[in-house]
Design an enzyme around this catalytic site. Structure first.
Site, PDB file in Angstrom:
ATOM      1  N   ARG B  20       0.815  -1.219   0.000  1.00  0.00           N
ATOM      2  CA  ARG B  20       0.000   0.000   0.000  1.00  0.00           C
ATOM      3  C   ARG B  20       0.842   1.260   0.000  1.00  0.00           C
ATOM      4  O   ARG B  20       0.363   2.329  -0.362  1.00  0.00           O
ATOM      5  CB  ARG B  20      -0.911   0.022   1.240  1.00  0.00           C
ATOM      6  CG  ARG B  20      -1.980  -1.041   1.217  1.00  0.00           C
ATOM      7  CD  ARG B  20      -3.134  -0.680   0.358  1.00  0.00           C
ATOM      8  NE  ARG B  20      -3.928   0.404   0.947  1.00  0.00           N
ATOM      9  CZ  ARG B  20      -4.930   0.989   0.321  1.00  0.00           C
ATOM     10  NH1 ARG B  20      -5.249   0.628  -0.889  1.00  0.00           N
ATOM     11  NH2 ARG B  20      -5.613   1.951   0.896  1.00  0.00           N
ATOM     12  N   HIS B 112     -16.051  12.365 -14.916  1.00  0.00           N
ATOM     13  CA  HIS B 112     -14.981  12.872 -14.069  1.00  0.00           C
ATOM     14  C   HIS B 112     -15.336  14.291 -13.620  1.00  0.00           C
ATOM     15  O   HIS B 112     -15.730  15.120 -14.416  1.00  0.00           O
ATOM     16  CB  HIS B 112     -13.662  12.893 -14.845  1.00  0.00           C
ATOM     17  CG  HIS B 112     -12.473  13.107 -13.958  1.00  0.00           C
ATOM     18  ND1 HIS B 112     -11.646  12.082 -13.563  1.00  0.00           N
ATOM     19  CD2 HIS B 112     -11.994  14.225 -13.365  1.00  0.00           C
ATOM     20  CE1 HIS B 112     -10.692  12.562 -12.786  1.00  0.00           C
ATOM     21  NE2 HIS B 112     -10.885  13.870 -12.653  1.00  0.00           N
ATOM     22  N   HIS B 163     -11.741  11.065  -9.065  1.00  0.00           N
ATOM     23  CA  HIS B 163     -12.963  10.591  -9.733  1.00  0.00           C
ATOM     24  C   HIS B 163     -13.871   9.879  -8.707  1.00  0.00           C
ATOM     25  O   HIS B 163     -13.423   8.989  -7.982  1.00  0.00           O
ATOM     26  CB  HIS B 163     -12.563   9.634 -10.867  1.00  0.00           C
ATOM     27  CG  HIS B 163     -13.661   9.335 -11.824  1.00  0.00           C
ATOM     28  ND1 HIS B 163     -13.554   9.554 -13.185  1.00  0.00           N
ATOM     29  CD2 HIS B 163     -14.907   8.836 -11.633  1.00  0.00           C
ATOM     30  CE1 HIS B 163     -14.678   9.190 -13.778  1.00  0.00           C
ATOM     31  NE2 HIS B 163     -15.521   8.748 -12.853  1.00  0.00           N
ATOM     32  N   HIS B 165     -15.792   7.765  -6.376  1.00  0.00           N
ATOM     33  CA  HIS B 165     -15.812   6.320  -6.176  1.00  0.00           C
ATOM     34  C   HIS B 165     -16.003   6.002  -4.705  1.00  0.00           C
ATOM     35  O   HIS B 165     -15.713   6.807  -3.833  1.00  0.00           O
ATOM     36  CB  HIS B 165     -14.501   5.684  -6.666  1.00  0.00           C
ATOM     37  CG  HIS B 165     -13.297   6.058  -5.850  1.00  0.00           C
ATOM     38  ND1 HIS B 165     -12.698   7.307  -5.912  1.00  0.00           N
ATOM     39  CD2 HIS B 165     -12.581   5.363  -4.931  1.00  0.00           C
ATOM     40  CE1 HIS B 165     -11.659   7.352  -5.085  1.00  0.00           C
ATOM     41  NE2 HIS B 165     -11.575   6.187  -4.462  1.00  0.00           N
ATOM     42  N   CYS B 195     -35.476  -3.287  19.235  1.00  0.00           N
ATOM     43  CA  CYS B 195     -34.232  -2.891  18.568  1.00  0.00           C
ATOM     44  C   CYS B 195     -33.860  -1.486  19.023  1.00  0.00           C
ATOM     45  O   CYS B 195     -34.680  -0.564  18.982  1.00  0.00           O
ATOM     46  CB  CYS B 195     -34.422  -2.938  17.053  1.00  0.00           C
ATOM     47  SG  CYS B 195     -33.167  -2.026  16.142  1.00  0.00           S
ATOM     48  N   CYS B 198     -34.330   1.121  16.316  1.00  0.00           N
ATOM     49  CA  CYS B 198     -35.746   1.494  16.161  1.00  0.00           C
ATOM     50  C   CYS B 198     -36.137   2.484  17.259  1.00  0.00           C
ATOM     51  O   CYS B 198     -36.842   3.470  16.999  1.00  0.00           O
ATOM     52  CB  CYS B 198     -36.644   0.258  16.213  1.00  0.00           C
ATOM     53  SG  CYS B 198     -36.494  -0.828  14.774  1.00  0.00           S
ATOM     54  N   GLU B 309      -7.671  11.383  22.035  1.00  0.00           N
ATOM     55  CA  GLU B 309      -8.572  10.448  21.350  1.00  0.00           C
ATOM     56  C   GLU B 309      -7.923   9.067  21.213  1.00  0.00           C
ATOM     57  O   GLU B 309      -8.553   8.046  21.464  1.00  0.00           O
ATOM     58  CB  GLU B 309      -8.957  10.987  19.970  1.00  0.00           C
ATOM     59  CG  GLU B 309      -9.888  12.189  20.005  1.00  0.00           C
ATOM     60  CD  GLU B 309      -9.146  13.500  20.219  1.00  0.00           C
ATOM     61  OE1 GLU B 309      -7.899  13.489  20.353  1.00  0.00           O
ATOM     62  OE2 GLU B 309      -9.811  14.558  20.262  1.00  0.00           O
TER      63      GLU B 309
END
Lengths: 333, 333
Positions: B20, B112, B163, B165, B195, B198, B309
């Site tokens: 990566r 684009h 672009h 995505h 729930c 909900c 944090e």
């Protein structure tokens, strides 16, 4: 008054602190201010709230004057407020309480422009001793359950002022991040009657591939599953759950390990912004056989926390900890 | 091959993905590339791996050619690899497995320079339908337990290409962030046989102070304890645990709520970078009475995640959700 709100699903607490939007921001590469405009510089003590701790000023020196080595003051733009009662309340299915807590700044050196890594081992020890003194004082306030000590160094790590400082926030709740560690460590202890951090220290010292630095009392290593490149943990070799229980002599060894780690990260990565956090047992627990205090150092990553991390809690780290540790072992800090 | 590693204390998984580090980065304000250099533009289909889903291309149109409306392709720089077995292994007290998973890119429009918020409700519905189609396909791969759908829009939110995505990552583990929600919801259900989502929808529709938008089937609101300013959740009114169970008609209502939310956030905050994440029930659980799928939208905060944090899991948010929601209700998106 800031407010603490609890997410009803996962129990995550959030501080809603409108005042924080107004705090001053120094530009990213702020030079040492001319004319003493920095509120953390000697001679500017009246620019901060009254000090709550000081070291190095001789006897008889008046408070809030110069001559100090480490100085702790309340944050002028606190995330939480020291005055007031918690007043826990429900709002339908939601929980809130007043944002009561302490938010203090530990000014690590009188010298503007010096970083924590630039200080001597003895000076860093004084900073850690100030941490301990503040925990011991704040623990007397029964509203507080936890004191988190942390440092934001550099704008990319969230620092808004350049002069070397760390911070503490005393909280009426033990933070989830710490509770998860405590519970994970407790589960390990229940199975094996051993502290998991002691086990980790043992494995790291044996394998050595993730080791960064070690002295008589402390070990610094890249953790097995680091959230970001060059994350480094500093852990006492001897079991101790509470940071504030450490005698000054052992804090000296911790200071050496911390300073060496920071110097090497600085040399390796070109003095990046970074955070560190001290994780210790909660204030009301004097000692635990399963939990083990430690420091987590995280250089600010060039990769922001993005949708995948927010949504999953997974982190993607392009640097294996073995590579990071080898690099930090070889660099001369 | 990337590797999945588990932190032994808290059980957090990390993807160690060395590849990566090499992915291309467009500059922050990259213009629409001249000469069709964008790999997501029509006519450039050979710049991506072969498509795994497409909509809008007429029958007989050859794969990997133009004429599509939404196109899904494997990520060229995947965080996880689609080939291989998991091979779970211990290394002392540590756990690892091969980084097996799918990492795909959903190209939301052929145009684009158009953002998701610029599309019509019908076009956004096609994007959500592509999400659903990919989940239904990936669920056949028994190695996977979870598909996380998310979007990074803008460099400050982690996007490396301009672009429009979104992305999905199919994982061999249900992420902790989702597990915590599922377990929190289950605890609520055990106590009250309702729930919690909900219940939240009910309270938000009654109180209205945090409401941003509502249509027949979906509600968008600022959550009670938002991690960052203008965080907004989009939740179906009718109970449904699994995103992929929604019929296209209901996805159309979701598209309207999502697009309206994104437009208003764009208008209110000057088109900030943002992330959104779809949280849904794990692949192997076809339906749950206690969990409820939803979308979490988070505009990128000017405040970085810093030491407090990282160390606590607390977030400090300077904007109360009631103020954010009022602002988003009044702005014309």
């Amino acid at each position: 008054m800031p407010e603490l709100r609890r997410d009803p699903i996962v129990g995550r607490w959030v501080i809603i602190a409108t005042e924080r939007a107004h705090r001053p921001q120094q530009p990213r590469s702020a030079p040492a201010p001319a004319g003493g405009l920095c509120p953390f510089c000697p001679g500017q003590e009246d620019k901060t709230p009254h000090e709550v701790y000081v070291s190095g000023r001789g006897p008889g020196g008046p408070p809030d004057g110069p001559g100090w080595k480490v100085r702790v003051v309340p944050n002028r733009f606190p995330a939480l407020m020291i005055e007031g009662e918690l007043e826990r309340q429900a709002e339908g299915i939601y929980d809130r309480m007043n944002g009561v807590g302490a938010h203090e700044v530990i000014v690590e050196t009188p010298e503007h422009g010096k970083s924590l890594a630039d200080l001597t081992d003895e000076e860093v020890t004084e900073v850690l001793f100030a941490f301990k003194a503040r925990i011991l004082d704040l623990r007397n306030d029964l509203r507080f359950r936890y004191v988190l000590l942390f440092k934001n160094s550099g704008a990319a790590a969230g620092a808004s002022l350049e002069h070397a400082h760390s911070q503490l926030i005393a909280l009426p709740i033990t933070p989830r991040q710490v509770t998860e560690e405590i519970e994970g460590a407790r589960r390990h202890f229940e199975h094996r009657e051993r502290c998991i951090f002691c086990d980790i220290v043992g494995q790291e010292r044996k394998e050595r591939s993730r080791l960064v630095f070690e002295n008589e009392e402390f070990v610094a290593f890249a953790p097995w599953a680091p959230r970001s490149p060059f994350e480094t943990w500093i852990v006492p070799k001897r079991h101790e759950s509470n940071f504030e229980a450490e005698p000054k002599a052992r804090l000296g060894y911790c200071a050496q390990a911390l300073r060496t780690t920071l110097r090497r990260i600085g040399a390796a990565l070109g003095h990046p912004a970074y955070n560190f956090m001290v994780h210790s047992n909660p204030l009301r627990d004097p000692s635990s056989p399963s939990y083990h205090w430690h420091v987590e150092v995280m250089p600010a990553s060039t990769q922001s926390v993005a949708g995948f991390e927010w949504g999953s809690g997974f982190h993607i780290n392009p640097v294996p900890p073995e590579d990071a540790a080898e690099f930090l072992r070889k660099v001369s800090g």
